[in-house]
Write an enzyme that holds these catalytic residues in place. Structure first.
Site, PDB file in Angstrom:
ATOM      1  N   CYS A 361      27.977  30.979  58.157  1.00 47.87           N
ATOM      2  CA  CYS A 361      26.707  30.120  58.349  1.00 47.87           C
ATOM      3  C   CYS A 361      26.766  29.279  57.090  1.00 47.87           C
ATOM      4  O   CYS A 361      25.885  29.519  56.149  1.00 47.87           O
ATOM      5  CB  CYS A 361      25.596  30.860  58.851  1.00 47.87           C
ATOM      6  SG  CYS A 361      25.477  31.490  60.546  1.00 47.87           S
ATOM      7  N   GLU A 362      27.760  28.223  56.935  1.00 53.00           N
ATOM      8  CA  GLU A 362      27.715  27.607  55.494  1.00 53.00           C
ATOM      9  C   GLU A 362      28.756  26.560  55.921  1.00 53.00           C
ATOM     10  O   GLU A 362      29.977  26.664  56.070  1.00 53.00           O
ATOM     11  CB  GLU A 362      28.372  28.691  54.600  1.00 53.00           C
ATOM     12  CG  GLU A 362      28.119  28.188  53.272  1.00 53.00           C
ATOM     13  CD  GLU A 362      27.699  29.058  52.250  1.00 53.00           C
ATOM     14  OE1 GLU A 362      26.932  29.910  52.342  1.00 53.00           O
ATOM     15  OE2 GLU A 362      28.233  28.746  51.104  1.00 53.00           O
ATOM     16  N   TYR A 390      44.271  37.768  45.454  1.00 53.53           N
ATOM     17  CA  TYR A 390      42.869  37.406  45.327  1.00 53.53           C
ATOM     18  C   TYR A 390      42.331  37.051  46.592  1.00 53.53           C
ATOM     19  O   TYR A 390      41.173  36.087  46.661  1.00 53.53           O
ATOM     20  CB  TYR A 390      42.563  36.364  44.380  1.00 53.53           C
ATOM     21  CG  TYR A 390      43.255  36.519  42.859  1.00 53.53           C
ATOM     22  CD1 TYR A 390      42.616  37.601  42.113  1.00 53.53           C
ATOM     23  CD2 TYR A 390      44.477  35.954  42.252  1.00 53.53           C
ATOM     24  CE1 TYR A 390      43.111  37.648  40.716  1.00 53.53           C
ATOM     25  CE2 TYR A 390      44.948  36.050  41.189  1.00 53.53           C
ATOM     26  CZ  TYR A 390      44.281  37.115  40.398  1.00 53.53           C
ATOM     27  OH  TYR A 390      44.749  37.189  39.360  1.00 53.53           O
TER      28      TYR A 390
HETATM   29  N1  LLP Z   1      46.057  39.901  33.091  1.00 53.23           N
HETATM   30  C1  LLP Z   1      44.733  39.649  32.867  1.00 53.23           C
HETATM   31  C2  LLP Z   1      44.216  39.949  31.303  1.00 53.23           C
HETATM   32  C3  LLP Z   1      44.101  38.813  33.740  1.00 53.23           C
HETATM   33  O1  LLP Z   1      42.927  38.555  33.201  1.00 53.23           O
HETATM   34  C4  LLP Z   1      44.830  38.289  34.989  1.00 53.23           C
HETATM   35  C5  LLP Z   1      44.160  37.590  35.940  1.00 53.23           C
HETATM   36  C6  LLP Z   1      46.110  38.802  35.012  1.00 53.23           C
HETATM   37  C7  LLP Z   1      46.716  39.633  33.997  1.00 53.23           C
HETATM   38  C8  LLP Z   1      46.971  38.639  36.297  1.00 53.23           C
HETATM   39  O2  LLP Z   1      47.201  37.024  36.312  1.00 53.23           O
HETATM   40  P1  LLP Z   1      48.069  36.687  37.534  1.00 53.23           P
HETATM   41  O3  LLP Z   1      49.501  36.872  37.284  1.00 53.23           O
HETATM   42  O4  LLP Z   1      47.564  37.092  38.808  1.00 53.23           O
HETATM   43  O5  LLP Z   1      47.956  35.019  37.188  1.00 53.23           O
HETATM   44  N2  LLP Z   1      40.608  34.821  41.101  1.00 53.23           N
HETATM   45  C9  LLP Z   1      41.363  33.706  40.639  1.00 53.23           C
HETATM   46  C10 LLP Z   1      42.400  34.185  39.720  1.00 53.23           C
HETATM   47  C11 LLP Z   1      41.619  35.125  38.535  1.00 53.23           C
HETATM   48  C12 LLP Z   1      42.548  35.520  37.202  1.00 53.23           C
HETATM   49  C13 LLP Z   1      42.029  36.848  36.832  1.00 53.23           C
HETATM   50  N3  LLP Z   1      42.825  37.219  35.596  1.00 53.23           N
HETATM   51  C14 LLP Z   1      41.849  33.043  41.941  1.00 53.23           C
HETATM   52  O6  LLP Z   1      41.868  33.583  42.683  1.00 53.23           O
HETATM   53  O7  LLP Z   1      42.847  32.148  41.666  1.00 53.23           O
END
Ligand code: LLP
Length: 444
Positions: A361-362, A390
């Site tokens: 509902c948004e 994510y």
């Molecule tokens: N290491 C650290 C310290 C982090 O903060 C992160 C992600 C990763 C590794 C992994 O990064 P990746 O390889 O997944 O880029 N919720 C957001 C993304 C937030 C990222 C958080 N940190 C999204 O859905 O795009």
């Protein structure tokens, strides 16, 4: 829609993932359903591990479990001989419950609670990535009480802006994560840690961002971190043994994205670290990387059932599915774009432009705007790709929608790794105070 990993179109004109017909998966497990291509998950892990073996054997690849944390995933990561990054008591609990070796766990987070640190000390996790001075004090004290020494990395902010790849020092000083190199706080953190009896500093950590395509940002981060390793040696005599460069490699969501293979990232990092070590006369540190999105993102597909289809003549056609921002909050949160197709009509030509709405509902609960599809009718199955990262991890129960099930598909078989939430699960922790219970009885 790009077909990732083992995805293909079968003879029935249906989408197939891991050798499983999407329509069969829907019959078996219902919708919405997260399907993970297990072969692609493992291939993505191996791309990192094998590239390091080739370019820089003294390395460890740790999976950032925040991206998709489940017990089966932790098992898979253990089987692939990788380490694990956790950022909360819940992720740590999940890892330990799966039997993940604690010594290969890195504990991250900018505000670990005393209870979480106690839990990690009890389990004897391998490394604590310490974010700030308060945490240094707290961890040192908790380790002292247990007569142990906690092995730590210090999280530093190298001042790299991954999006513009400019060196914006002030911008990066103003961050909730880590201690900045630029204002001297990172050096101070290292000095403090060196003076603490119950901490053993092994090195430094940085993470410059996520969904990054430009490898120069990683190169710059590696170079900046190595210059800091040099400065630490000059100022304190301490030589970092471990250099953790975080995660961040981008993936394909739509045709606008041009991701680089993990092997290219590894080659760039390895070369930058080797060059800096030679320049500064430093021994080669162990390199650690912690990818998340690039391991699981493209391996995930979400299957939905099409419900109401609403045509507003001359304006827009809304095709609503039985999920939405509850199982994928990224479009609402980040204006993230996704590709999708009708899993039961893969060979039919796209004839209309529709927008995919969720069931919450948004008004903002829209998954995809202006998607080209064959004519969609109630009962069709919509497959949205690149939903492995994510999505499940950030799913919610908004509107009391139960979270979907997750299956791993490979070799023509699909196995449940997370059961679909039930309505009973939704009220499991609800409590009706006794005085209200009697009133309900009166009403009845
Ligand atoms: N290491 C650290 C310290 C982090 O903060 C992160 C992600 C990763 C590794 C992994 O990064 P990746 O390889 O997944 O880029 N919720 C957001 C993304 C937030 C990222 C958080 N940190 C999204 O859905 O795009």
């Amino acid at each position: 829609m790009k077909l990732h990993g083992t995805m293909r179109i079968n003879q029935a004109g249906h989408l197939e993932i891991g050798g499983c017909d999407a329509m069969e998966l829907v019959r078996q497990f219902g919708t919405p359903l997260y399907v993970m291509d297990e072969t692609l998950l493992r291939d993505n892990c191996r791309a990192y591990v094998e590239s390091f073996q080739k370019h820089y054997p003294d390395a460890e690849v740790i999976y950032a479990s925040k991206v998709f944390s489940t017990m089966a995933m932790c098992r898979l990561v253990a089987e692939e001989d990788m380490g694990l990054d956790v950022v909360s008591g819940g992720e740590l609990y999940t890892a330990l419950a799966s039997g993940f070796p604690a010594g290969r766990i890195y504990f991250h987070g900018n505000n670990k609670t005393p209870e979480e640190l106690e839990m990690a000390l009890e389990a004897r996790v391998g490394r604590y990535v310490v974010d700030n001075y308060g945490e240094l004090e707290l961890l040192n004290e908790l380790a002292r009480q247990r007569r142990t020494k906690a092995k730590i990395l210090i999280r530093v902010s190298p001042g790299i802006d991954a999006h513009t790849h400019h060196y914006i020092k002030t911008g990066m000083i103003d961050s909730k994560f880590g201690l900045a190199i630029a204002n001297g706080q990172a050096m101070m953190g290292v000095e403090k840690a060196l003076g603490m009896k119950n901490l053993e500093i092994k090195g430094i950590h940085c993470h410059i961002g996520s969904q990054i395509f430009d490898l120069d940002s990683f190169k710059e981060a590696a170079a900046t971190m190595m210059a800091f390793v040099r400065d630490i040696r000059a100022q304190t005599g301490f030589v970092c043994e471990e250099l953790n460069l975080g995660g961040g490699l981008g993936i394909h969501y739509t045709e606008d994205d041009a991701p680089r293979p993990a092997g290219d990232l590894v080659a760039v990092i390895a070369a930058a670290v080797r060059a800096a070590a030679a320049d500064y006369g430093l021994p080669l540190p162990k390199i650690i990387v912690e990818p998340g999105r690039s391991i699981v993102g493209e391996a995930g597909v979400t299957l939905y059932t099409v419900g109401s289809v609403k045509d507003i003549p001359g304006i827009r056609k809304y095709v609503a599915v039985d999920g939405g921002m509850t199982d994928n909050p990224r479009p609402a949160l980040y204006q993230a774009k996704y590709e999708a197709a009708l899993a039961n009509k893969m060979n039919l030509p796209a004839e209309e432009t529709v927008s995919i709405a969720g069931k919450c509902c948004e008004s903002g609960d829209m998954l995809i705007w202006d998607l080209e599809l064959p004519p969609a009718v109630t009962g069709d199955i919509l497959a949205v790709t690149s939903t492995g990262a994510y999505n499940y991890a950030m799913a919610s129960n908004y509107n009391r929608n139960p979270r979907p099930a997750v299956v791993f598909a490979s070799g023509g078989k699909a196995e449940l790794v997370v059961r679909r939430e039930s309505y009973e699960d939704l009220v499991r922790n609800d409590v009706v105070p006794e005085r209200m219970q009697s009133k309900v009885a009166c009403l009845a």
